[in-house]
Design an enzyme around this catalytic site. Structure first.
Site, PDB file in Angstrom:
ATOM      1  N   ARG A   1      44.365  46.932  83.821  1.00 64.90           N
ATOM      2  CA  ARG A   1      44.700  48.040  82.929  1.00 64.90           C
ATOM      3  C   ARG A   1      44.802  47.593  81.481  1.00 64.90           C
ATOM      4  O   ARG A   1      44.431  48.334  80.555  1.00 64.90           O
ATOM      5  CB  ARG A   1      46.005  48.699  83.404  1.00 64.90           C
TER       6      ARG A   1
ATOM      7  N   SER B   1      46.882  44.140  88.911  1.00 64.43           N
ATOM      8  CA  SER B   1      46.780  45.553  88.565  1.00 64.43           C
ATOM      9  C   SER B   1      47.015  45.772  87.070  1.00 64.43           C
ATOM     10  O   SER B   1      46.310  46.555  86.417  1.00 64.43           O
ATOM     11  CB  SER B   1      47.791  46.370  89.368  1.00 64.43           C
TER      12      SER B   1
ATOM     13  N   GLY C   1      37.951  47.234  93.327  1.00 61.61           N
ATOM     14  CA  GLY C   1      38.165  48.659  93.517  1.00 61.61           C
ATOM     15  C   GLY C   1      38.942  49.289  92.376  1.00 61.61           C
ATOM     16  O   GLY C   1      38.661  50.423  91.966  1.00 61.61           O
TER      17      GLY C   1
ATOM     18  N   SER D   1      47.504  57.533  96.217  1.00 61.34           N
ATOM     19  CA  SER D   1      46.647  56.471  95.690  1.00 61.34           C
ATOM     20  C   SER D   1      46.866  56.338  94.194  1.00 61.34           C
ATOM     21  O   SER D   1      46.575  57.259  93.429  1.00 61.34           O
ATOM     22  CB  SER D   1      45.172  56.773  95.966  1.00 61.34           C
TER      23      SER D   1
ATOM     24  N   GLN E   1      45.163  54.386  92.308  1.00 62.10           N
ATOM     25  CA  GLN E   1      43.856  54.283  91.667  1.00 62.10           C
ATOM     26  C   GLN E   1      43.274  55.663  91.371  1.00 62.10           C
ATOM     27  O   GLN E   1      42.735  55.905  90.293  1.00 62.10           O
ATOM     28  CB  GLN E   1      42.897  53.471  92.539  1.00 62.10           C
TER      29      GLN E   1
ATOM     30  N   ARG F   1      43.636  39.187 101.184  1.00 69.26           N
ATOM     31  CA  ARG F   1      44.972  39.344 101.752  1.00 69.26           C
ATOM     32  C   ARG F   1      45.073  38.691 103.133  1.00 69.26           C
ATOM     33  O   ARG F   1      46.097  38.100 103.489  1.00 69.26           O
ATOM     34  CB  ARG F   1      45.340  40.830 101.859  1.00 69.26           C
TER      35      ARG F   1
ATOM     36  N   ASP G   1      49.673  46.499  99.846  1.00 68.19           N
ATOM     37  CA  ASP G   1      48.957  45.222  99.882  1.00 68.19           C
ATOM     38  C   ASP G   1      49.678  44.176 100.714  1.00 68.19           C
ATOM     39  O   ASP G   1      49.066  43.176 101.125  1.00 68.19           O
ATOM     40  CB  ASP G   1      48.746  44.693  98.461  1.00 68.19           C
TER      41      ASP G   1
END
Length: 444
Positions: free
Chosen positions: A32, A28, A100, A172, A174, A394, A320
């Site tokens: 970014r 993540s 995603g 969320s 995201q 996962r 996750d």
């Protein structure tokens, strides 16, 4: 551990897990760092970059928009920022593959590239996932976005944007991040209100880059930025990549495992709270800041577990790792229940049904519900068997942990799905197995 021509992987049981491991950089944060580095001024030097199919897609995406990204060894990057409004639309669609995080965050940035048009596409899995949750708020901000019935491909026409206050209908990180990134280009203060806290990596990195961010317990705001500058980012180890080893060491008798340099942001480590409630023995030591995020090392010992209920408000900070919770529940005493996790049905696979099917294939009593699952655990080694990853990284990792903790081993179909987030996962599992099989006197 053996591979077949179809890239199945067989993971055999191990007597114990003993040793020290380090996992790749946080996925993540890696996404970014590249995206914010691309719209900063000057160079951003990234260390500890988590290489995977998803994060490589992010590098390719910003390169397609005119950003120079230079490789610096295995886990280093130099991103030559073009400024907030310096991205250029490529002649071809931007392929987000299966990422995603990339498609949702990048859409927020592209919405502010006034008077340019972009198209975002992805693979079959990503194209089946809901995008309406970012399309609606960005349209409210004035962005021109076209979608295929709320799915990819997305057409993004950059326009001047207006500030909004938006209450997330579904927790969320995201969606929150897409709105905040678009807020950098708006005409006032943009605020996102959260039903429950979600990952705050975007807010932290925006602050590092000099953006005017205000964080509150239930909301976060950003005002228009004149410029961003992000000279360096050190990416901590990915907690989601560490989690399979934490669960494996908890379940395999006689284990003592150390996992080093892990991101311990409290908005990411919900699984640790859940495991602690179940009786797990996980100790955090050598706490420190890593790249602006809380970090540290983990020491994990085998422990008998008891069943527990996971509440709706716990889901976003463990999202996750919830399939791994299902596996831990299978080896715990009593029943465990997951509530409020409808979001799992909109991941790379329907992770509720996929988790339950995988557990049943291993001889576990498990049942799917509309918003989660129920697992009746038995405090003993799993039987073993054959599970399908359904193309979901996962689930492939869940299968590997089950294999280590089983009596007969587990064969995982489509095991190469792990490359989405952790390309060296099975090699690390194999190396840990070999180290654990070395007699104790020889390890000294």
């Amino acid at each position: 551990m053996a591979r077949s021509p179809t890239e199945d992987v067989a993971v055999e049981p191990v007597a114990r897990l003993v040793g020290h491991v380090a996992v790749p950089g946080d996925k993540s944060i890696s996404h970014r760092a590249v995206l914010l580095g691309a719209i900063s001024e000057g160079e951003t030097h990234i260390t500890g970059f988590g290489r995977s199919a998803d994060t490589e897609a992010t590098i390719a995406a910003v390169r397609a928009c005119g950003v120079a990204v230079e490789e610096d060894g295995r886990d280093g990057l130099h991103v030559q920022g073009v400024g907030l409004r310096g991205l250029t639309a490529p002649n071809a669609p931007i392929d987000c593959r299966n990422a995603g995080t990339l498609v949702r965050l990048f859409t927020g940035i592209l919405a502010g590239q006034a008077w340019q048009e972009f198209e975002l596409v992805g693979d079959a899995s990503l194209s089946s996932r809901p995008m309406g949750r970012i399309v609606d708020p960005l349209r409210r901000m004035g962005a021109g976005i076209e979608s295929a019935d709320g799915r990819l491909p997305l057409g993004v026409q950059g326009r001047p944007l207006h500030a909004i206050t938006y209450e997330l209908p579904v927790a969320s990180a995201q969606v929150k991040s897409a709105i905040l990134l678009a807020g950098l280009y708006s005409d006032g203060e943009t605020t996102v209100v959260e039903p429950v806290p979600t990952r705050d990596h975007t807010e932290r990195m925006l602050e590092m880059a000099g953006a005017p961010v205000t964080r509150r317990p239930a909301s976060v705001s950003v005002r228009p930025a004149e410029r961003l500058a992000l000279p360096s980012v050190e990416v901590p180890g990915d907690f989601s990549s560490a989690a399979p080893f934490v669960v494996a060491a908890t379940l395999v008798p006689g284990s003592e495992l150390h996992v080093h340099g892990v991101n311990l942001n409290p908005r990411r480590t919900g699984l640790l709270t859940i495991l602690e409630r179940m009786g797990a023995r996980v100790t955090v030591y050598n706490r420190r800041e890593i790249g602006g995020e809380p970090g540290g090392d983990l020491e994990v010992h085998t422990a008998p577990l008891v069943g527990t209920n996971v509440r709706r408000d716990e889901v976003p900070i463990a999202i996750d790792e919830l399939p791994l919770f299902g596996l831990a529940a299978a080896c715990a005493r009593g029943e465990s229940v997951l509530h409020g996790a409808e979001e799992l049905r909109a991941k790379e696979s329907d992770r509720i049904d996929a988790t339950v099917d995988a557990l049943r294939a291993l001889g576990v009593r498990a049942r799917a519900t509309a918003d989660g699952f129920r697992v009746t655990g038995v405090p003993a080694r799993l039987r073993g068997g054959r599970v399908s990853s359904r193309g979901d990284h996962r689930l492939a990792m869940v299968g590997a942990v089950a294999g280590l903790a089983s009596r007969e081993g587990v064969r995982i179909e489509d095991a190469d799905a792990v490359t989405v987030s952790f390309p060296g996962f099975f090699e690390l599992v194999d190396g840990l197995r070999r180290a654990s099989n070395v007699p104790e006197d020889d390890r000294r």
